[in-house]
Write a protein that holds these residues in place. Structure first.
Motif, PDB file in Angstrom:
ATOM      1  N   GLN A  35      14.119   3.630   0.905  1.00  0.00           N
ATOM      2  CA  GLN A  35      13.179   4.454   0.165  1.00  0.00           C
ATOM      3  C   GLN A  35      12.254   3.564  -0.656  1.00  0.00           C
ATOM      4  N   PRO A  36      10.948   3.672  -0.473  1.00  0.00           N
ATOM      5  CA  PRO A  36      10.024   2.774  -1.174  1.00  0.00           C
ATOM      6  C   PRO A  36       9.980   3.071  -2.669  1.00  0.00           C
ATOM      7  N   ASP A  38       8.261   3.908  -6.056  1.00  0.00           N
ATOM      8  CA  ASP A  38       7.080   4.725  -6.349  1.00  0.00           C
ATOM      9  C   ASP A  38       6.213   4.143  -7.454  1.00  0.00           C
ATOM     10  N   THR A  62      12.006   4.683  -8.576  1.00  0.00           N
ATOM     11  CA  THR A  62      11.985   5.372  -7.288  1.00  0.00           C
ATOM     12  C   THR A  62      12.404   6.817  -7.513  1.00  0.00           C
ATOM     13  N   SER A  79       7.273  -3.968  -4.379  1.00  0.00           N
ATOM     14  CA  SER A  79       6.084  -3.162  -4.112  1.00  0.00           C
ATOM     15  C   SER A  79       5.900  -2.958  -2.614  1.00  0.00           C
ATOM     16  N   PRO A  81       3.452  -0.339   0.397  1.00  0.00           N
ATOM     17  CA  PRO A  81       2.294   0.549   0.506  1.00  0.00           C
ATOM     18  C   PRO A  81       2.605   1.899  -0.151  1.00  0.00           C
ATOM     19  N   GLY A  82       1.737   2.332  -1.029  1.00  0.00           N
ATOM     20  CA  GLY A  82       1.951   3.592  -1.730  1.00  0.00           C
ATOM     21  C   GLY A  82       2.567   3.437  -3.100  1.00  0.00           C
ATOM     22  N   THR A  83       3.080   2.239  -3.433  1.00  0.00           N
ATOM     23  CA  THR A  83       3.651   2.015  -4.761  1.00  0.00           C
ATOM     24  C   THR A  83       2.537   1.926  -5.800  1.00  0.00           C
ATOM     25  N   GLN A  84       2.669   2.667  -6.872  1.00  0.00           N
ATOM     26  CA  GLN A  84       1.709   2.583  -7.971  1.00  0.00           C
ATOM     27  C   GLN A  84       2.126   1.434  -8.878  1.00  0.00           C
ATOM     28  N   LYS A 600       7.878  10.715 -13.410  1.00  0.00           N
ATOM     29  CA  LYS A 600       6.562  11.342 -13.310  1.00  0.00           C
ATOM     30  C   LYS A 600       5.775  11.093 -14.588  1.00  0.00           C
TER      31      LYS A 600
END
Length: 642
Positions: A35-36, A38, A62, A79, A81-84, A600
């Motif tokens: 799971q990448p 986030d 994550t 990190s 792709p898609g990680t902020q 979040k």
């Protein structure tokens, strides 16, 4: 700091067909979760508040969980792709702040009396009891309230401060002149409930219509447990104290709906996200909790809420029923859960704290409450000996039953040194009878006036104190009432509590700025610069633990909240300045640049949003001052909640 990451080790099981046996055929090299990540915050000063209070440079998140904490290089390797990825540029990060005793001033934000299900007596226009009765009759006529409908009246009268001609007049009207028969003159066809000033949640005045309804269902219970005032002939006069008033409040009193309350809860939470307050704990009745659950169901709840379930105190007559309620404690979701089942309070506030210290008669209610509202006293007969004699003490019986059945006592208002002494002595008795685990995690809230002589016993019993710093601001008033020595020694004696081995967490009690309150705890200074109890100062590290890591234990969520560690929920606050190095007198100016709840981003300061071009979906983008102005109550209803 060493890199910490949860590693999954996989062993492959193979079956040999034909042999009918299983064995380990080999092992696959260590692999990391697929799971990448986030969110990564790096190049910061991460105050982890872990066991060693270590500092890190970066943190990875994550989903709703902290995945890793460590140095920049190791965390940035995660990190994908898609990680902020956010460069903090040296900013300080703390765990989300936790307030362990908090009241939402929601009622005061509801402008419509009909929506609030409560009407107000305008005490500025009151000179006599007839003025009060005329207002009540006028409201019933104006609002066309049908016969039989319950009506609640708020009395916005403050009895916290020193005596004045106005407060003396109001106390005489409320306590001496008004009674059930007088209220019947204004409302002969409606059951009436009146509050008896701020701060007081444990006492009301009802008319004869309401009294008849209450007596029919709870008369025998109230005759045994009290507390109700009587006239010279021994008749109940309509003044009810706890537990007698609880059935009225829990069963009959009209309340605002969840739909009406929910938007106001949201406004409060938005302002608190701007200062980094991510979790609160309080004593909330079901009608409040339903509003929070409504926000949760809509995905709009931006604060975690632990609450003391108070609906049953004074309502259940057989305390053996507590045995069936013990399993509720700890139940709920990661956003809303129950952390105690307890009374709302065991004494009063202001002039009604339960104290053994001689008073100087500086409160308007002192003539009624010479020692305060001491509800734990077995010999208690009510204010000024006006109450009917007690046959039993429901408060002490409740504590004994709680210890017997494993029901946690917390979230309860305790304000006076006499109350703390009685509570600790009762806890000692319970432990002797049922064992030390019988009072495990029990907490005594507020710390207004605590006698340091009781603290060795508190440490021995493993008691937790939830302390606020507002008594420091009220130090001059406490000194005027009880003397300088008491004020210097009894007000929130946090350092002495810790030295005695007790656990201590931090609360605010009302809609206050958490950083201003924390600064006061550290400096012990009131707004005029006077220091109260300098020997009770704590350092910044201790103060931060009190409002994060230790506070999470109070909430029964120490495994999930309170520190920045892998595996815990990702509640994070990025501050505008460094909490550990700024001058003590400037701690009050700390605010969040952005706040994360469960991974979040829920709040972003406008300057930070512009600097980073950061406007996450659903996040609040505003300043604390703007949000605070939006949620400022029409009046503060929190003072009477305890």
């Amino acid at each position: 700091m060493s890199f910490r990451y949860a590693v999954v080790r996989i062993r492959v099981l193979r079956s040999l067909i034909g042999l009918g046996v299983l064995f380990l055929w080999g092992s696959v090299p260590d692999v990391r979760s697929q799971q990448p990540v986030d969110l990564i915050l790096h190049n910061g000063k991460i105050l982890t508040v872990d066991d060693s209070f270590s500092t890190a440079q970066a943190v990875a998140v994550t989903g709703n969980t902290i995945t890793a904490v460590g140095n920049n290089a190791d965390i940035l390797k995660l990190s994908a792709p898609g990680t902020q990825v956010i460069d903090l540029r040296g900013r300080t990060v703390t765990p989300g702040m936790i307030d362990t005793h908090r009241h939402y001033s929601v009622d005061g934000m509801i402008a419509s009396e009909k929506d609030r299900n409560s009407y107000r007596v305008d005490w500025k226009a009151v000179k006599t009891k007839e003025d009060v009765l005329n207002q009540i009759a006028g409201i019933i006529q104006r609002e066309k309230i049908p016969p039989g409908a319950w009506i609640h009246f708020d009395n916005d009268v403050g009895f916290m401060g020193a005596v004045s001609p106005t407060t003396v007049l109001y106390s005489k009207i409320l306590f001496d002149e008004l009674n059930r028969w007088e209220l019947d003159k204004a409302a002969p066809s409606n059951p009436i409930i009146m509050s008896l000033g701020v701060p007081e949640y444990s006492q009301i005045l009802v008319n004869g219509v309401a009294m008849d309804i209450l007596w029919k269902e709870y008369g025998d219970f109230i005759k045994e447990n009290g507390r109700y005032w009587i006239d010279s002939s021994g008749r109940p006069d309509g003044h009810l104290e706890s537990p007698a008033q609880r059935p009225i409040q829990q069963v009959y009193e009209p309340r605002p709906t969840a739909e009406v309350q929910a938007p106001h809860f949201r406004k409060i939470q938005e302002a608190e996200a701007a200062i980094g307050l991510t979790v609160v704990s309080g004593r909330y009745p079901t009608y409040r909790v339903k509003s929070l659950q409504l926000l949760e169901s809509r995905g709009q709840l931006i604060q975690r809420v632990a609450y003391g379930y108070e609906d049953v105190f004074g309502v259940i007559k057989d305390l053996g029923e507590l045995k069936n309620l013990a399993s509720k404690i700890g139940s709920g979701t990661d956003k809303i859960w129950i952390n105690s089942i307890a009374p709302s309070n065991v004494d009063g506030a202001g002039g009604r704290v339960c104290s053994s210290q001689p008073k100087q008669g500086l409160y308007a209610t002192d003539y009624v409450y010479p020692m305060g509202a001491c509800q734990l006293d077995t010999e208690y007969r009510g204010p000024g000996q006006r109450a009917a004699p007690l046959q039993a003490n429901y408060f002490r019986d409740w504590l004994q039953a709680s210890g017997r059945y494993g029901v946690r006592f917390a979230n309860t208002h305790v304000s006076g040194d006499r109350s703390y002494s009685i509570l600790l002595a009762t806890m000692e008795q319970i432990q002797k009878q049922y064992g030390p685990d019988a009072t495990r995690n029990w907490a005594l809230d507020h710390c207004d006036m605590v006698n340091p002589a009781d603290l060795p016993l508190a440490g021995k019993l493993g008691a937790t104190f939830s302390c606020y710093s507002s008594p420091i601001e009220r130090g001059a008033g406490i000194a005027a009432s009880y003397g300088e020595e008491v004020a210097q020694k009894f007000i929130s004696p946090v350092k002495s509590m810790l030295n005695a081995g007790a656990k201590v967490v931090f609360e605010m009690d009302s809609d206050a700025n958490v950083w201003q309150a924390l600064e006061r705890l550290i400096t012990r200074k009131d707004s005029k610069g006077k220091v109260w109890g300098p020997q009770e100062r704590v350092d910044r590290t201790t103060a931060l633990k009190m409002i994060t890591r230790w506070a999470a234990d109070y909430l029964l969520r120490g495994d999930k909240l309170g520190s920045i560690e892998a595996g815990k929920l990702a509640d994070l606050v990025v501050l505008n300045r460094d909490y550990m190095t700024i001058p003590e007198e400037e701690i009050r100016g700390l605010q969040s640049r952005f706040t994360v709840l469960g991974g979040k981003i829920i709040y972003v300061h406008p300057d930070f949003a512009q600097e980073y071009n950061l406007r996450p979906a659903g996040a609040v983008v505003s300043t604390y001052d703007e949000l605070k102005a939006r949620r400022n109550p029409l009046r503060d209803y929190s003072g009477g909640q305890g």
